[in-house]
Motif scaffolding. Structure first.
Motif, PDB file in Angstrom:
ATOM      1  N   LYS A 193       0.854  -1.191   0.000  1.00 53.36           N
ATOM      2  CA  LYS A 193       0.000   0.000   0.000  1.00 53.36           C
ATOM      3  C   LYS A 193       0.887   1.237   0.000  1.00 53.36           C
ATOM      4  CE  LYS A 193      -3.890  -2.077   2.524  1.00 53.36           C
ATOM      5  NZ  LYS A 193      -3.377  -3.452   2.537  1.00 53.36           N
ATOM      6  N   LYS A 194       0.841   1.972  -1.092  1.00 54.56           N
ATOM      7  CA  LYS A 194       1.646   3.184  -1.230  1.00 54.56           C
ATOM      8  C   LYS A 194       0.717   4.384  -1.025  1.00 54.56           C
ATOM      9  CE  LYS A 194       4.729   5.485  -4.546  1.00 54.56           C
ATOM     10  NZ  LYS A 194       5.245   5.417  -5.939  1.00 54.56           N
ATOM     11  N   LEU A 195       0.854   5.034   0.140  1.00 55.09           N
ATOM     12  CA  LEU A 195      -0.039   6.137   0.495  1.00 55.09           C
ATOM     13  C   LEU A 195       0.636   7.474   0.228  1.00 55.09           C
ATOM     14  CD1 LEU A 195      -1.334   4.699   3.867  1.00 55.09           C
ATOM     15  CD2 LEU A 195      -2.788   5.203   1.914  1.00 55.09           C
ATOM     16  N   GLU A 196      -0.078   8.361  -0.465  1.00 56.58           N
ATOM     17  CA  GLU A 196       0.373   9.739  -0.656  1.00 56.58           C
ATOM     18  C   GLU A 196      -0.665  10.649  -0.011  1.00 56.58           C
ATOM     19  OE1 GLU A 196       1.158  10.780  -4.665  1.00 56.58           O
ATOM     20  OE2 GLU A 196       2.879   9.440  -4.862  1.00 56.58           O
ATOM     21  N   ILE A 197      -0.239  11.407   0.987  1.00 60.95           N
ATOM     22  CA  ILE A 197      -1.171  12.232   1.763  1.00 60.95           C
ATOM     23  C   ILE A 197      -0.827  13.698   1.557  1.00 60.95           C
ATOM     24  CG2 ILE A 197      -2.170  12.673   4.035  1.00 60.95           C
ATOM     25  CD1 ILE A 197      -1.199   9.905   4.916  1.00 60.95           C
ATOM     26  N   GLY A 198      -1.832  14.467   1.112  1.00 63.01           N
ATOM     27  CA  GLY A 198      -1.638  15.899   0.908  1.00 63.01           C
ATOM     28  C   GLY A 198      -2.064  16.674   2.137  1.00 63.01           C
ATOM     29  N   PHE A 199      -1.275  17.689   2.511  1.00 63.02           N
ATOM     30  CA  PHE A 199      -1.626  18.514   3.667  1.00 63.02           C
ATOM     31  C   PHE A 199      -1.568  19.986   3.289  1.00 63.02           C
ATOM     32  CE2 PHE A 199       2.948  18.081   3.768  1.00 63.02           C
ATOM     33  CZ  PHE A 199       3.405  19.340   4.145  1.00 63.02           C
ATOM     34  N   ASN A 200      -2.413  20.762   3.939  1.00 62.45           N
ATOM     35  CA  ASN A 200      -2.427  22.217   3.763  1.00 62.45           C
ATOM     36  C   ASN A 200      -2.398  22.831   5.155  1.00 62.45           C
ATOM     37  OD1 ASN A 200      -2.878  24.892   3.136  1.00 62.45           O
ATOM     38  ND2 ASN A 200      -4.495  24.483   1.638  1.00 62.45           N
ATOM     39  N   GLY A 201      -1.248  23.352   5.549  1.00 58.70           N
ATOM     40  CA  GLY A 201      -1.090  23.836   6.921  1.00 58.70           C
ATOM     41  C   GLY A 201      -1.086  22.668   7.883  1.00 58.70           C
ATOM     42  N   ASN A 202      -2.027  22.677   8.837  1.00 59.43           N
ATOM     43  CA  ASN A 202      -2.089  21.592   9.818  1.00 59.43           C
ATOM     44  C   ASN A 202      -3.293  20.673   9.583  1.00 59.43           C
ATOM     45  OD1 ASN A 202      -4.081  23.359  10.484  1.00 59.43           O
ATOM     46  ND2 ASN A 202      -3.600  23.467  12.666  1.00 59.43           N
ATOM     47  N   ARG A 203      -3.765  20.634   8.344  1.00 61.42           N
ATOM     48  CA  ARG A 203      -4.929  19.803   8.002  1.00 61.42           C
ATOM     49  C   ARG A 203      -4.613  18.857   6.849  1.00 61.42           C
ATOM     50  NH1 ARG A 203     -10.108  21.709   9.665  1.00 61.42           N
ATOM     51  NH2 ARG A 203     -10.061  23.697  10.800  1.00 61.42           N
ATOM     52  N   ILE A 204      -5.268  17.694   6.872  1.00 62.77           N
ATOM     53  CA  ILE A 204      -5.144  16.725   5.773  1.00 62.77           C
ATOM     54  C   ILE A 204      -6.216  17.038   4.736  1.00 62.77           C
ATOM     55  CG2 ILE A 204      -5.378  14.294   5.133  1.00 62.77           C
ATOM     56  CD1 ILE A 204      -4.265  13.601   7.920  1.00 62.77           C
ATOM     57  N   VAL A 205      -5.811  17.213   3.471  1.00 62.69           N
ATOM     58  CA  VAL A 205      -6.765  17.618   2.432  1.00 62.69           C
ATOM     59  C   VAL A 205      -6.849  16.629   1.269  1.00 62.69           C
ATOM     60  CG1 VAL A 205      -6.589  20.072   2.972  1.00 62.69           C
ATOM     61  CG2 VAL A 205      -5.008  19.066   1.313  1.00 62.69           C
ATOM     62  N   ASP A 206      -5.966  15.639   1.243  1.00 61.12           N
ATOM     63  CA  ASP A 206      -5.973  14.718   0.094  1.00 61.12           C
ATOM     64  C   ASP A 206      -5.284  13.414   0.474  1.00 61.12           C
ATOM     65  OD1 ASP A 206      -6.380  13.845  -2.533  1.00 61.12           O
ATOM     66  OD2 ASP A 206      -4.413  14.569  -3.176  1.00 61.12           O
ATOM     67  N   LYS A 214       3.982   8.941   1.947  1.00 58.96           N
ATOM     68  CA  LYS A 214       4.661  10.128   1.406  1.00 58.96           C
ATOM     69  C   LYS A 214       3.756  11.341   1.645  1.00 58.96           C
ATOM     70  CE  LYS A 214       7.669  12.334  -1.307  1.00 58.96           C
ATOM     71  NZ  LYS A 214       9.075  12.537  -0.921  1.00 58.96           N
ATOM     72  N   TRP A 215       4.278  12.343   2.359  1.00 58.54           N
ATOM     73  CA  TRP A 215       3.500  13.562   2.634  1.00 58.54           C
ATOM     74  C   TRP A 215       3.870  14.632   1.613  1.00 58.54           C
ATOM     75  CZ3 TRP A 215      -0.222  13.966   6.409  1.00 58.54           C
ATOM     76  CH2 TRP A 215      -0.309  12.886   7.302  1.00 58.54           C
ATOM     77  N   LYS A 216       2.825  15.288   1.050  1.00 63.00           N
ATOM     78  CA  LYS A 216       3.040  16.332   0.044  1.00 63.00           C
ATOM     79  C   LYS A 216       2.243  17.577   0.406  1.00 63.00           C
ATOM     80  CE  LYS A 216       3.990  13.535  -4.081  1.00 63.00           C
ATOM     81  NZ  LYS A 216       3.547  13.241  -5.459  1.00 63.00           N
ATOM     82  N   LYS A 217       2.848  18.720   0.202  1.00 60.53           N
ATOM     83  CA  LYS A 217       2.132  19.971   0.431  1.00 60.53           C
ATOM     84  C   LYS A 217       1.117  20.166  -0.689  1.00 60.53           C
ATOM     85  CE  LYS A 217       2.924  24.688   1.934  1.00 60.53           C
ATOM     86  NZ  LYS A 217       3.921  25.726   2.240  1.00 60.53           N
ATOM     87  N   SER A 218      -0.097  20.628  -0.315  1.00 57.75           N
ATOM     88  CA  SER A 218      -1.176  20.761  -1.304  1.00 57.75           C
ATOM     89  C   SER A 218      -1.808  22.143  -1.189  1.00 57.75           C
ATOM     90  CB  SER A 218      -2.227  19.674  -1.075  1.00 57.75           C
ATOM     91  OG  SER A 218      -3.354  19.877  -1.909  1.00 57.75           O
ATOM     92  N   ASP A 219      -2.306  22.646  -2.324  1.00 58.96           N
ATOM     93  CA  ASP A 219      -3.001  23.944  -2.338  1.00 58.96           C
ATOM     94  C   ASP A 219      -4.509  23.784  -2.140  1.00 58.96           C
ATOM     95  OD1 ASP A 219      -0.630  25.320  -2.802  1.00 58.96           O
ATOM     96  OD2 ASP A 219      -0.780  25.013  -4.976  1.00 58.96           O
ATOM     97  N   VAL A 220      -4.979  22.538  -2.029  1.00 60.23           N
ATOM     98  CA  VAL A 220      -6.423  22.292  -1.865  1.00 60.23           C
ATOM     99  C   VAL A 220      -6.870  22.826  -0.507  1.00 60.23           C
ATOM    100  CG1 VAL A 220      -8.224  20.512  -1.712  1.00 60.23           C
ATOM    101  CG2 VAL A 220      -6.339  20.249  -3.338  1.00 60.23           C
ATOM    102  N   LYS A 221      -7.958  23.599  -0.508  1.00 61.28           N
ATOM    103  CA  LYS A 221      -8.497  24.103   0.761  1.00 61.28           C
ATOM    104  C   LYS A 221      -9.209  22.978   1.498  1.00 61.28           C
ATOM    105  CE  LYS A 221      -9.236  28.835  -0.867  1.00 61.28           C
ATOM    106  NZ  LYS A 221     -10.247  29.880  -1.157  1.00 61.28           N
ATOM    107  N   PHE A 222      -9.218  23.063   2.829  1.00 54.02           N
ATOM    108  CA  PHE A 222      -9.855  22.025   3.643  1.00 54.02           C
ATOM    109  C   PHE A 222     -11.344  21.895   3.286  1.00 54.02           C
ATOM    110  CE2 PHE A 222     -12.178  20.678   7.479  1.00 54.02           C
ATOM    111  CZ  PHE A 222     -11.561  19.459   7.709  1.00 54.02           C
ATOM    112  N   GLU A 223     -12.021  23.024   3.018  1.00 51.28           N
ATOM    113  CA  GLU A 223     -13.450  22.986   2.702  1.00 51.28           C
ATOM    114  C   GLU A 223     -13.721  22.295   1.366  1.00 51.28           C
ATOM    115  OE1 GLU A 223     -11.882  26.212   3.064  1.00 51.28           O
ATOM    116  OE2 GLU A 223     -12.004  25.840   5.224  1.00 51.28           O
TER     117      GLU A 223
END
Length: 588
Positions: free
Chosen positions: A159-172, A196-205
């Motif tokens: 299982k290869k997980l890629e998790i996007g974060f924006n600030g202190n929230r998980i968004v993807d 793998k953690w990646k910075k994302s521009d997706v808003k939490f909402e």
């Protein structure tokens, strides 16, 4: 302030607790969806099941998967809506920390004997896939695949997980399944993962937007169907207004002329039409207890539909169980609507057994839904499916019925009987019922009932396709603005059709309009259920006893509830029309 008596206090506390249980709560482990660096992030394993049978789901660990080494997190308690939908979240045992990458690592080992291999082979043959959650975001993965010949079977082990974060929230969250290993008995299979953690521009909402399908729900056909239904409404309203205004004007002119005749001319005159049944048109319907209970239930279903759609338009009800929890909460809270309309109608029709009517009205819909759910529950238990409703959840639902719905229904019934329970009809009801003359076959109530549901169904059947697809396939319904428009269109079409049907019936001097107006609108349910057969056989690939019984059982509940709602809307509109025309005509 005096304290509540013991029993009443307990009942009030139980009702408050149950209503709080219904509300979607913040997760005990996900907190407020905010994380500190290196803080624990939980990967929940939900269910596994055949791709084509969305509702046939089993616990993830019912397949012989192994659990990670971390044991510190326990199963969290879901909301009532999630429990009813078969959400079975169990901790994966994987060690994941916020913004902390994990290199490929083995987290457990499967000792594959023949029995475990057979379980995996069966799952792969039936296209099993599983669902997981990270911070309420769903992730899907497939169990394995077969080779082209269908002889050898392979399990995805990495299982290869890629998790996007924006600030202190998980968004993807994204999952890639790799590490295809052939299933061979008496071997060991290592299960591994990486993060793998990646910075994302997706808003939490906006993090659920990726799960929505604008190309499907906002297709030109969807817009065209709304426009088509809207044009039908304009045409129908114009037609009904024109016909009724012209015809009623002629009727009023004729009846005014008859008033000026002397008794001899009136006796020789050709008297016909709806005025002749003025002494019977407000006669109580047959079986008034059942009739008033159905009208009350239909008004409540309409209120629930309207409020839930408005809430869904304001709030994003994407998560599992949130829509069902909201619907149950709103249904319980709107019980006074049922009592008010059902109780007042029963009182106006001269009913004396109002307590019995209140009980039937309060439990009509819950008994239908619970009866179907418990029947399907036996099949789910036989299949060991996660959809099997736990005993505690059944008790909670029963408590809601007795401690929330029934008392609120009683309040509504008392208000209805006292505020609008007096029979203030514009015409006096004759002591002896008027004989109903013979008429042409197409004016018979049975024919009117069968034909009455065609136009309302025609105004909603495209929307039915989108709603069915979101529930029975893997789509998230989010265009609640469309649904609100369709509900408004359905109400207008239903009222127009029932008014026309009732006018023709009364003109044929048949005063049995109450049940006819209700059933002609409620027959929409028959066409919706017939459409569900078409959808099952031509739009899905469902199979098996459990999924088939689940589909047709709940489609019967949905169609019946829709029919009761349409029937109540049709009756209320027609009742206002009948009262209006008999108020404006002079009666001796």
């Amino acid at each position: 302030m005096r304290p509540l008596p013991g029993a009443l206090g307990v009942a009030a506390a139980a009702a408050l607790w149950l209503l709080l249980l219904l509300l979607p709560r913040t997760r005990a482990d996900e907190h407020e969806h905010t994380y500190q660096d290196k803080e624990e992030v939980v990967l929940w394993m939900n269910t596994v099941g055949p791709y084509h049978n969305r509702q046939e789901t089993y616990k993830y660990f019912s397949l012989p998967f192994c659990v990670g080494s971390k044991k510190s997190i326990s199963h969290y308690h879901e909301t009532l809506g999630e429990a009813l939908q078969g959400v079975e979240l169990e901790f994966s045992g994987l060690d994941i920390k916020f913004k902390d990458d994990v290199m490929p690592a083995t987290y457990c080992e499967i000792d594959l004997d023949k029995e475990k291999r057979d379980a995996f082979v069966y799952a792969i043959k039936n296209h099993y896939w599983y669902q997981m959650y990270i911070d309420d975001l769903p992730i899907w993965g497939i169990v394995g695949e077969a080779d082209e010949n269908g002889e050898d079977y392979y399990l995805w082990t990495y299982k290869k997980l890629e998790i996007g974060f924006n600030g202190n929230r998980i968004v993807d969250v994204n999952l890639t399944s790799e590490g295809k290993v052939k299933l061979v008995p008496n071997t060991k299979i290592q299960m591994s993962y990486s993060v793998k953690w990646k910075k994302s521009d997706v808003k939490f909402e906006d993090r659920f937007d990726k799960y929505l399908d604008p190309s499907f729900f906002q297709h030109r056909i969807h817009w065209f169907s709304i426009f088509n239904s809207f044009m039908m409404v304009i045409f129908l309203v114009g037609l009904v207004s024109m016909i009724l205004m012209r015809t009623l004007r002629k009727d009023y002119a004729r009846y005014s002329k008859e008033e000026e005749m002397d008794d001899m001319d009136r006796d020789l005159g050709d008297e016909y039409g709806w005025k002749q049944v003025h002494g019977d048109v407000f006669r109580p319907s047959s079986h008034p207890l059942i009739f008033s209970s159905l009208i009350g239930s239909g008004c409540q279903i309409f209120a629930v539909s309207l409020i839930v759609i408005i809430v869904a338009m304001i709030e994003d009800l994407y998560t599992e169980g949130s829509m069902l929890s909201t619907a149950i909460f709103v249904y319980a809270a709107t019980s006074p609507v049922n009592g008010y309309f059902g109780g007042s109608l029963y009182a106006r029709q001269g009913g004396r057994r109002w307590i019995k009517q209140m009980f039937i009205g309060a439990f009509l819909i819950p008994a239908m839904v619970c009866g179907t759910a418990f029947f399907i529950n036996f099949i789910a238990i036989y299949y060991h499916a996660s959809r099997a409703i736990p005993f505690g959840t059944m008790v909670a639902v029963c408590c809601i019925c007795f401690f929330v719905i029934l008392p609120l229904n009683l309040v509504g019934t008392i208000l209805g009987r006292n505020l609008s329970g007096q029979p203030n009809f514009p015409c006096r009801v004759n002591a002896v019922p008027r004989p109903i003359p013979e008429k042409k076959w197409f004016m018979e109530p049975a024919v009117i009932v069968c034909l009455g549901g065609i136009l309302p169904f025609g105004s909603i059947f495209i929307e039915m396709y989108f709603i069915f697809t979101s529930f029975w396939a893997y789509k998230i319904y989010y265009v609640y603005g469309f649904m609100m428009l369709v509900l408004v269109i359905l109400c207008i079409v239903t009222v127009c059709v029932t008014i026309v049907c009732t006018y023709f019936l009364l003109n044929a001097e048949d005063y049995r309009w109450q049940w006819t107006s209700f059933l002609s609108a409620a027959s929409t349910a028959i066409y919706v259920y017939m459409y569900s057969f078409y959808y099952y056989f031509f739009k899905t690939k469902m199979y098996g006893l459990f999924q088939t019984s689940f589909y047709f059982g709940y489609m019967a509940v949905f169609s019946t509830a829709l029919g009761i709602m349409c029937g109540a809307i049709g009756y209320m509109g027609t009742s206002a029309f009948v009262r209006k025309i008999y108020t404006n005509v002079k009666i001796d």
